[in-house]
Design an enzyme around this catalytic site. Structure first.
Site, PDB file in Angstrom:
ATOM      1  N   TYR A 198      12.366 -35.062 -16.363  1.00 29.34           N
ATOM      2  CA  TYR A 198      10.916 -34.905 -16.284  1.00 29.34           C
ATOM      3  C   TYR A 198      10.441 -34.945 -14.841  1.00 29.34           C
ATOM      4  O   TYR A 198      11.163 -35.386 -13.945  1.00 29.34           O
ATOM      5  CB  TYR A 198      10.203 -35.998 -17.094  1.00 29.34           C
ATOM      6  CG  TYR A 198      10.343 -37.382 -16.514  1.00 29.34           C
ATOM      7  CD1 TYR A 198       9.460 -37.832 -15.524  1.00 29.34           C
ATOM      8  CD2 TYR A 198      11.363 -38.240 -16.925  1.00 29.34           C
ATOM      9  CE1 TYR A 198       9.599 -39.088 -14.967  1.00 29.34           C
ATOM     10  CE2 TYR A 198      11.506 -39.495 -16.378  1.00 29.34           C
ATOM     11  CZ  TYR A 198      10.626 -39.916 -15.397  1.00 29.34           C
ATOM     12  OH  TYR A 198      10.759 -41.148 -14.826  1.00 29.34           O
ATOM     13  N   ARG A 238      -3.325   2.990   8.609  1.00 26.63           N
ATOM     14  CA  ARG A 238      -3.646   1.693   7.997  1.00 26.63           C
ATOM     15  C   ARG A 238      -2.408   0.816   7.897  1.00 26.63           C
ATOM     16  O   ARG A 238      -1.308   1.319   7.728  1.00 26.63           O
ATOM     17  CB  ARG A 238      -4.155   1.870   6.561  1.00 26.63           C
ATOM     18  CG  ARG A 238      -5.449   2.584   6.418  1.00 26.63           C
ATOM     19  CD  ARG A 238      -5.659   2.873   4.943  1.00 26.63           C
ATOM     20  NE  ARG A 238      -6.665   3.871   4.730  1.00 26.63           N
ATOM     21  CZ  ARG A 238      -7.896   3.614   4.294  1.00 26.63           C
ATOM     22  NH1 ARG A 238      -8.254   2.390   4.014  1.00 26.63           N
ATOM     23  NH2 ARG A 238      -8.754   4.581   4.124  1.00 26.63           N
ATOM     24  N   GLY A 273      11.971 -41.254  -5.886  1.00 28.99           N
ATOM     25  CA  GLY A 273      10.754 -41.490  -5.102  1.00 28.99           C
ATOM     26  C   GLY A 273      10.879 -40.645  -3.847  1.00 28.99           C
ATOM     27  O   GLY A 273      11.308 -41.108  -2.792  1.00 28.99           O
ATOM     28  N   THR A 274      10.505 -39.400  -3.984  1.00 31.31           N
ATOM     29  CA  THR A 274      10.797 -38.452  -2.904  1.00 31.31           C
ATOM     30  C   THR A 274       9.884 -38.608  -1.693  1.00 31.31           C
ATOM     31  O   THR A 274      10.160 -38.022  -0.655  1.00 31.31           O
ATOM     32  CB  THR A 274      10.725 -37.008  -3.438  1.00 31.31           C
ATOM     33  OG1 THR A 274       9.559 -36.892  -4.258  1.00 31.31           O
ATOM     34  CG2 THR A 274      11.956 -36.665  -4.244  1.00 31.31           C
ATOM     35  N   ASN A 275       8.828 -39.413  -1.829  1.00 30.20           N
ATOM     36  CA  ASN A 275       8.021 -39.677  -0.631  1.00 30.20           C
ATOM     37  C   ASN A 275       8.844 -40.501   0.349  1.00 30.20           C
ATOM     38  O   ASN A 275       9.020 -40.150   1.507  1.00 30.20           O
ATOM     39  CB  ASN A 275       6.746 -40.457  -0.983  1.00 30.20           C
ATOM     40  CG  ASN A 275       5.888 -39.724  -1.996  1.00 30.20           C
ATOM     41  OD1 ASN A 275       5.942 -38.512  -2.082  1.00 30.20           O
ATOM     42  ND2 ASN A 275       5.125 -40.475  -2.773  1.00 30.20           N
ATOM     43  N   ASP A 276       9.365 -41.630  -0.163  1.00 31.30           N
ATOM     44  CA  ASP A 276      10.186 -42.468   0.704  1.00 31.30           C
ATOM     45  C   ASP A 276      11.527 -41.813   1.002  1.00 31.30           C
ATOM     46  O   ASP A 276      12.063 -41.954   2.103  1.00 31.30           O
ATOM     47  CB  ASP A 276      10.400 -43.851   0.068  1.00 31.30           C
ATOM     48  CG  ASP A 276       9.250 -44.787   0.399  1.00 31.30           C
ATOM     49  OD1 ASP A 276       8.891 -44.850   1.592  1.00 31.30           O
ATOM     50  OD2 ASP A 276       8.703 -45.424  -0.516  1.00 31.30           O
ATOM     51  N   MET A 292      -5.578  -7.189   8.666  1.00 29.71           N
ATOM     52  CA  MET A 292      -4.983  -6.370   9.721  1.00 29.71           C
ATOM     53  C   MET A 292      -5.785  -5.098   9.930  1.00 29.71           C
ATOM     54  O   MET A 292      -6.776  -4.865   9.275  1.00 29.71           O
ATOM     55  CB  MET A 292      -3.540  -6.120   9.395  1.00 29.71           C
ATOM     56  CG  MET A 292      -2.743  -7.372   9.704  1.00 29.71           C
ATOM     57  SD  MET A 292      -1.066  -7.212   9.240  1.00 29.71           S
ATOM     58  CE  MET A 292      -1.203  -6.610   7.637  1.00 29.71           C
ATOM     59  N   ARG A 311       6.195 -49.733 -12.202  1.00 30.89           N
ATOM     60  CA  ARG A 311       6.973 -50.151 -11.042  1.00 30.89           C
ATOM     61  C   ARG A 311       6.519 -51.528 -10.590  1.00 30.89           C
ATOM     62  O   ARG A 311       5.322 -51.771 -10.405  1.00 30.89           O
ATOM     63  CB  ARG A 311       6.788 -49.160  -9.896  1.00 30.89           C
ATOM     64  CG  ARG A 311       7.559 -49.603  -8.672  1.00 30.89           C
ATOM     65  CD  ARG A 311       7.429 -48.634  -7.548  1.00 30.89           C
ATOM     66  NE  ARG A 311       6.118 -48.713  -6.930  1.00 30.89           N
ATOM     67  CZ  ARG A 311       5.701 -47.861  -6.013  1.00 30.89           C
ATOM     68  NH1 ARG A 311       6.480 -46.844  -5.667  1.00 30.89           N
ATOM     69  NH2 ARG A 311       4.527 -47.990  -5.461  1.00 30.89           N
ATOM     70  N   GLY A 320      -8.219  -7.376   4.507  1.00 28.38           N
ATOM     71  CA  GLY A 320      -9.027  -7.464   5.721  1.00 28.38           C
ATOM     72  C   GLY A 320      -8.353  -8.118   6.911  1.00 28.38           C
ATOM     73  O   GLY A 320      -8.969  -8.280   7.954  1.00 28.38           O
ATOM     74  N   LYS A 364       0.834  -1.205   0.000  1.00 30.15           N
ATOM     75  CA  LYS A 364       0.000   0.000   0.000  1.00 30.15           C
ATOM     76  C   LYS A 364       0.868   1.254   0.000  1.00 30.15           C
ATOM     77  O   LYS A 364       0.647   2.176  -0.792  1.00 30.15           O
ATOM     78  CB  LYS A 364      -0.919  -0.008   1.225  1.00 30.15           C
ATOM     79  CG  LYS A 364      -1.897   1.151   1.213  1.00 30.15           C
ATOM     80  CD  LYS A 364      -2.736   1.190   2.467  1.00 30.15           C
ATOM     81  CE  LYS A 364      -3.665   0.003   2.563  1.00 30.15           C
ATOM     82  NZ  LYS A 364      -5.056   0.331   2.703  1.00 30.15           N
ATOM     83  N   CYS A 403       9.038 -38.899  -9.132  1.00 29.16           N
ATOM     84  CA  CYS A 403       7.664 -39.385  -9.146  1.00 29.16           C
ATOM     85  C   CYS A 403       7.006 -39.356  -7.781  1.00 29.16           C
ATOM     86  O   CYS A 403       5.894 -39.825  -7.608  1.00 29.16           O
ATOM     87  CB  CYS A 403       7.587 -40.787  -9.750  1.00 29.16           C
ATOM     88  SG  CYS A 403       8.450 -42.005  -8.758  1.00 29.16           S
ATOM     89  N   SER A 439      14.324 -42.783 -11.080  1.00 30.39           N
ATOM     90  CA  SER A 439      13.178 -41.938 -10.780  1.00 30.39           C
ATOM     91  C   SER A 439      13.213 -41.697  -9.270  1.00 30.39           C
ATOM     92  O   SER A 439      13.236 -42.651  -8.485  1.00 30.39           O
ATOM     93  CB  SER A 439      11.887 -42.633 -11.188  1.00 30.39           C
ATOM     94  OG  SER A 439      10.799 -41.811 -10.845  1.00 30.39           O
ATOM     95  N   HIS A 480     -15.856  -9.095   2.401  1.00 25.46           N
ATOM     96  CA  HIS A 480     -14.747  -9.931   2.865  1.00 25.46           C
ATOM     97  C   HIS A 480     -14.871 -11.346   2.314  1.00 25.46           C
ATOM     98  O   HIS A 480     -13.918 -11.919   1.782  1.00 25.46           O
ATOM     99  CB  HIS A 480     -14.750  -9.961   4.405  1.00 25.46           C
ATOM    100  CG  HIS A 480     -13.734 -10.883   4.976  1.00 25.46           C
ATOM    101  ND1 HIS A 480     -14.017 -12.179   5.323  1.00 25.46           N
ATOM    102  CD2 HIS A 480     -12.418 -10.710   5.186  1.00 25.46           C
ATOM    103  CE1 HIS A 480     -12.921 -12.760   5.762  1.00 25.46           C
ATOM    104  NE2 HIS A 480     -11.937 -11.888   5.700  1.00 25.46           N
ATOM    105  N   ARG A 496      -3.670  -1.703  -6.022  1.00 19.17           N
ATOM    106  CA  ARG A 496      -2.824  -2.897  -5.881  1.00 19.17           C
ATOM    107  C   ARG A 496      -3.250  -3.894  -6.949  1.00 19.17           C
ATOM    108  O   ARG A 496      -4.361  -3.788  -7.496  1.00 19.17           O
ATOM    109  CB  ARG A 496      -2.970  -3.516  -4.489  1.00 19.17           C
ATOM    110  CG  ARG A 496      -4.381  -3.948  -4.179  1.00 19.17           C
ATOM    111  CD  ARG A 496      -4.512  -4.473  -2.771  1.00 19.17           C
ATOM    112  NE  ARG A 496      -5.900  -4.721  -2.429  1.00 19.17           N
ATOM    113  CZ  ARG A 496      -6.354  -4.899  -1.211  1.00 19.17           C
ATOM    114  NH1 ARG A 496      -5.536  -4.865  -0.190  1.00 19.17           N
ATOM    115  NH2 ARG A 496      -7.625  -5.131  -0.973  1.00 19.17           N
TER     116      ARG A 496
HETATM  117  C1  PEP Z   1       7.924 -42.474  -3.411  1.00 22.98           C
HETATM  118  O1  PEP Z   1       8.339 -43.107  -2.460  1.00 22.98           O
HETATM  119  O2  PEP Z   1       8.198 -41.277  -3.609  1.00 22.98           O
HETATM  120  C2  PEP Z   1       7.067 -43.131  -4.413  1.00 22.98           C
HETATM  121  C3  PEP Z   1       6.695 -42.467  -5.492  1.00 22.98           C
HETATM  122  O3  PEP Z   1       6.615 -44.350  -4.131  1.00 22.98           O
HETATM  123  P1  PEP Z   1       5.414 -44.670  -3.131  1.00 22.98           P
HETATM  124  O4  PEP Z   1       4.757 -43.362  -2.803  1.00 22.98           O
HETATM  125  O5  PEP Z   1       4.514 -45.597  -3.833  1.00 22.98           O
HETATM  126  O6  PEP Z   1       6.120 -45.256  -1.965  1.00 22.98           O
HETATM  127 MG    MG Z   2       8.212 -45.274  -2.484  1.00 19.33          MG
END
Ligand code: PEP
Ligand code: MG
Length: 893
Positions: free
Chosen positions: A869, A101, A784-787, A112, A635, A110, A31, A849, A782, A473, A357
């Site tokens: 990818y 203000r 597997g970023t979850n694990d 603050m 997989r 809205g 602002k 993935c 690939s 609001h 804004r």
């Molecule tokens: C992971 O681990 O990132 C993965 C893609 O495999 P999953 O989620 O099936 O364990």
């Molecule tokens: Mg996994």
């Protein structure tokens, strides 16, 4: 000495503020920076000064104490306003009044605090009455000031002031505020002062400097209010940014019939249409428009006529000032090269700009505005791509109401935020949050929403209010969040005590199902059928532009032909992860799966696997059919086998019959399979190493299906066989040998060869470290970023929900690391694996993935690291395409 106060208006230029627009915004808040900018380009802006965000940070860190130098700087700031307006702060004859203000770097509508009409006291109110020649106006302003100051600064009971006003009106037989005359306001002021003394224990502050410092501290303090914290968390705004405070000469929209106040967007923020869009009120102050107390009037004649409304539009009632205003709209749009959200006031015929804004908008509007502006040459195609928030696309990708479905329309309100939502009725935000946590879809139904409702609005699928206009609001916040919203549905009668909603002669209670259509304002009983949206028009155009600049490929995580089709329609360029275990859960085959798991030996397992082979082959055939010509990463089985075990007696009996063994034997075998920590147990390639016949069956199914499709379509799919949870090179070597052997067997049987790859997931820290050796046996990685997140952080992905919110609140992680990649930590393991993998195999294919493949910040990291990818769930594919394009643009700089 650090400068904390920056003046604007009256030709003071930037007053030492940075000339770079981003730096100016960081220091002065949005602002403050825009007020200074508007003043600099010659627009009518009441003079004022901004106390910087740096002061807020210092104020918070030093426990609410100001440096001595600030007193003098503020004094000079006030003197600056006095000089330009010719009025004096606290002067009994001709008093200067100011507004105070907030204004952070990112707009937080809205969230603050604001104080208006500051500088009024028992003496100056008389001066204001004389100089304005309008006693009623002066006393109305004073009562507004006491009310606002008591709420925001003194934090007294807001409702008791509202009540006193209602009683005053009732006693005089009035319905609206406009009927109150000066003597009535005067009496109310006396009452208000009594309330202050009663609740605060001291009289209302009469010293205008005390008033000013009280308000400044309250605005800085409001940065730490609960609702501001929730908003920051939802919008990823760091706590250390702080807010600036803007002190500005008051101009009055409540000085009679030639005065007015309004808010406007230079384009329609719901649809993106290029038409001025806004609301205004004659003889009112700014807060009246947004607070929904009076129903605002339309700005343009066309909008009024379309809505079939009676009260005159500004275009009709004040045509000259309206012309001036629309010239300012055009000028500001060209100057900022974006759609603007503007606040203005007309004081006795003179137009004043109070704010501009970049306007919050729906995804649909964001797309249309970006594409229109690029087509008009105001911005480039690449800027258009960079402008649209990828996550906002989510709003457009989900089903909308089927136009042919039967609708039981109860009433119609304003189409405040588009999209359809269906859920059970709840009447307060805590319940909305609670029921959502329990798995319900809810519609939050309120008379009007306030900033305290932010958590409930976020939890709800949709919002319905009885009061408030298109800029209320509820409407602004819902559009920003992408929640469908119908506002100002006058036909609603809401009883929060009995939890009943009456619409005409229909009565609904908490828990009843309601559908709202934020695109046309309809409120409907029950659930209305939905359909899949078509991604054409502006969406298609922007995606094309995005694809032109994108380097990263975008694939999808999918395992059913339907999901594959959705993803392909959304632009997926292949499958990055087909999780085969989901196929094992199908009712038609679960008994055979259980027979396989519970088999006492290899022969028993092979017998069961033989039953599964044709089903798996058909799964893959259907997927290849949809994804023909594109790579499909499959997989092999990953989860611990006990996940598939029977639970009930009848299930054991079914398996016993199929395998021709006793129920008790099976139960004993099931007990033996129990694991204490299955996530780190007998899963992933460990299954393939110990029971090679499982992976052999899957590989055979893949190659047989691929050969069939190659035969029937003439175009072979490109299977990429992926081995999960590898920690050592030897595991992959063994598994790859098995897959290759099976491929050769099938190719010999079918008399044709097809291209395929064998690779692995990198989802364990050891795999990252050993990536150089692992790459000797794998043609792709690939991530597997979850694990990988789970195993690197030592945090269970299934249990983290209980404590991660607190970790984010306390700044331990900037965001949930299972949602947005922990670039600092886990990111290092990815970089390292990519580097070591490439050192061994220059052309190794690299992808991601895990869930992070659909998160824009994580996608930016993948671009930086040079992965090939990302793979995201089907509905995230367009988001990933846009995010990948933005990441490529950001990398280019
Ligand atoms: C992971 O681990 O990132 C993965 C893609 O495999 P999953 O989620 O099936 O364990
Ligand atoms: Mg996994």
């Amino acid at each position: 000495m650090t400068q904390y106060v920056y003046r604007f208006g009256g030709g003071v230029d930037a007053d030492g503020a940075p000339t770079d627009s981003t730096e100016a915004r960081n220091l002065l808040g949005g602002k403050g920076a825009n007020l200074a900018e508007m003043a600099n380009i010659g627009l009518p802006v009441p003079p004022g000064f901004t106390i910087s965000t740096e002061m807020c940070t210092r104020f918070m860190n030093e426990g609410g104490v100001y440096p001595d130098s600030l007193t003098e700087e503020v004094k000079q700031g006030v003197a600056h306003i006095e000089k330009i307006t010719g009025k004096t702060f606290g002067d009994a004859a001709d008093p200067l009044l100011v507004s105070v203000r907030s204004g952070a770097r990112a707009s937080m509508p809205g969230m603050m605090d604001t104080v208006l009409n500051l500088g009024l006291n028992d003496e100056t109110v008389e001066g204001l009455a004389k100089t304005s020649g309008d006693e009623r106006f002066a006393w109305d302003s004073y009562r507004r000031f006491i009310q606002m100051y008591s709420d925001v600064v003194l934090q007294l009971d807001h409702d008791s002031f509202e009540e006193a006003l209602e009683i005053a009106k009732e006693d005089n037989g009035f319905f609206t505020d406009t009927e109150m005359e000066s003597q009535h306001w005067k009496a109310l002021v006396a009452e208000y002062k009594g309330l202050v003394e009663e609740q605060w224990g001291k009289p209302f502050p009469q010293d205008v400097n005390d008033q000013l410092w009280g308000a400044v501290s309250a605005v800085f303090g409001s940065w730490q209010a609960e609702r501001a914290k929730v908003y920051r968390r939802l919008n990823d705004i760091p706590a250390e940014w702080g807010t600036a405070v803007n002190v500005q000469a008051m101009v009055f929209g409540n000085m009679g019939e030639t005065s007015a106040t309004g808010v406007a967007f230079t384009r329609n923020p719901s649809t993106g249409d290029s038409a001025y869009y806004g609301e205004w009120l004659i003889n009112a102050q700014g807060e009246d428009v947004v607070a929904g107390i009076r129903t605002p009037q339309y700005l343009s004649k066309a909008a009024r006529e379309e809505a079939n409304a009676k009260p005159l539009s500004m275009e009709e009632a004040m045509s000259e000032t309206y012309g001036e205003l629309t010239n300012v709209f055009d000028l500001l749009e060209r100057h900022y090269r974006d759609m603007q959200d503007i606040e203005f006031t007309v004081e006795r015929g003179k137009l004043w700009m109070l704010q501009t804004r970049a306007g919050k908008r729906t995804a649909k509007a964001a797309l249309k505005i970006a594409v229109d502006m690029a087509n008009d040459g105001l911005i480039t195609e690449e800027e258009a791509v960079a402008r649209v928030d990828p996550m906002a696309l989510d709003q457009l990708l989900h089903p909308t109401l089927d136009p042919d479905a039967k609708r039981d329309v109860l009433t119609t309100g304003l189409p405040a935020s588009p999209g359809a939502a269906c859920g059970i009725i709840v009447f307060d935000s805590d319940t909305a949050e609670h029921r959502t946590e329990m798995g319900d879809d809810v519609i939050l139904v309120r008379v009007e929403t306030s900033p305290e409702d932010i958590h409930g609005m976020h939890a709800a699928k949709g919002i319905l209010t009885a009061r408030g206009g298109m800029t209320s609001h509820a409407a602004v916040v819902a559009r920003g969040m992408g929640r469908p919203c119908v506002s100002g549905a006058g036909g609603l009668s809401i009883n929060n005590e009995t939890k009943l909603l009456k619409i005409g002669d229909r009565e609904l209670k908490e828990g009843d199902t309601l559908t709202i259509d934020g695109s046309n304002g309809q409120v409907m009983a029950g659930r209305v059928k939905t359909i899949q949206p078509e991604l054409v028009g502006d969406f298609g155009v922007l995606m094309e532009w995005a694809d032109k600049v994108r380097r990263l490929g975008v694939r999808t995580n999918a395992e059913t032909p339907q999901d594959c089709k959705v993803a392909r329609d959304f632009g997926a360029e292949g499958i990055g992860l087909c999780r085969t275990e989901h196929m094992f859960f199908e009712t038609s085959r679960i008994t055979a799966v259980r027979q396989m798991i519970l088999a006492a030996n290899e022969a028993g397992r092979r017998e069961a696997l033989a039953k599964l082979l044709p089903e798996q082959r058909e799964d893959f055939r259907q997927i290849f059919e949809v994804m023909v010509g594109l790579p499909v990463t499959i997989r092999l089985l990953d989860p611990p086998l006990h996940e598939f075990l029977p639970h009930h007696q009848s299930e054991f009996e079914e398996v016993a019959a199929a395998a021709d063994v006793g129920v008790e034997t099976l139960k004993q075998r099931a007990n033996e399979l129990h694991e204490f920590n299955p996530m780190l147990g007998h899963r992933g390639c460990r299954l393939g190493v110990t029971y090679p016949e499982i992976y052999e069956m899957q590989a055979r199914a893949i190659f047989e299906a691929a050969c069939e499709i190659a035969e029937s379509s003439g175009e072979a799919p490109i299977p990429e066989v992926m081995i999960p949870l590898v920690a050592t090179a030897r595991e992959l070597e063994l598994m790859k040998d098995a897959v290759d052997r099976m491929a050769e067997e099938v190719f010999a049987e079918k008399g044709r060869r097809i291209e395929y790859l064998v690779g692995t997931m990198i989802e364990l820290p050891r795999a990252s470290l050993m990536a150089g050796k692992i790459a000797e046996h794998g043609e792709f990685f690939s991530f597997g970023t979850n694990d990988l997140t789970q195993t690197t952080l030592g945090v269970s992905r299934d249990d983290a929900g209980r404590f991660l919110t607190q970790y984010v609140d306390k700044g331990i992680f900037p965001r949930d690391p299972f949602v947005s990649l922990d670039v600092e930590g886990v990111g290092q393991l990815i970089e390292l694996a990519a580097e070591r993998g490439r050192a061994t195999r220059g052309d190794i294919k690299l992808g991601i993935c895990g869930e992070h493949g659909g998160d824009p910040a994580s996608i930016a990291f993948c671009e930086e690291t040079g992965l090939d990818y990302v793979s995201a769930s089907p509905y995230r594919v367009p988001i990933a395409r846009l995010a990948a394009a933005q990441a490529a643009l950001a990398k280019r700089g």
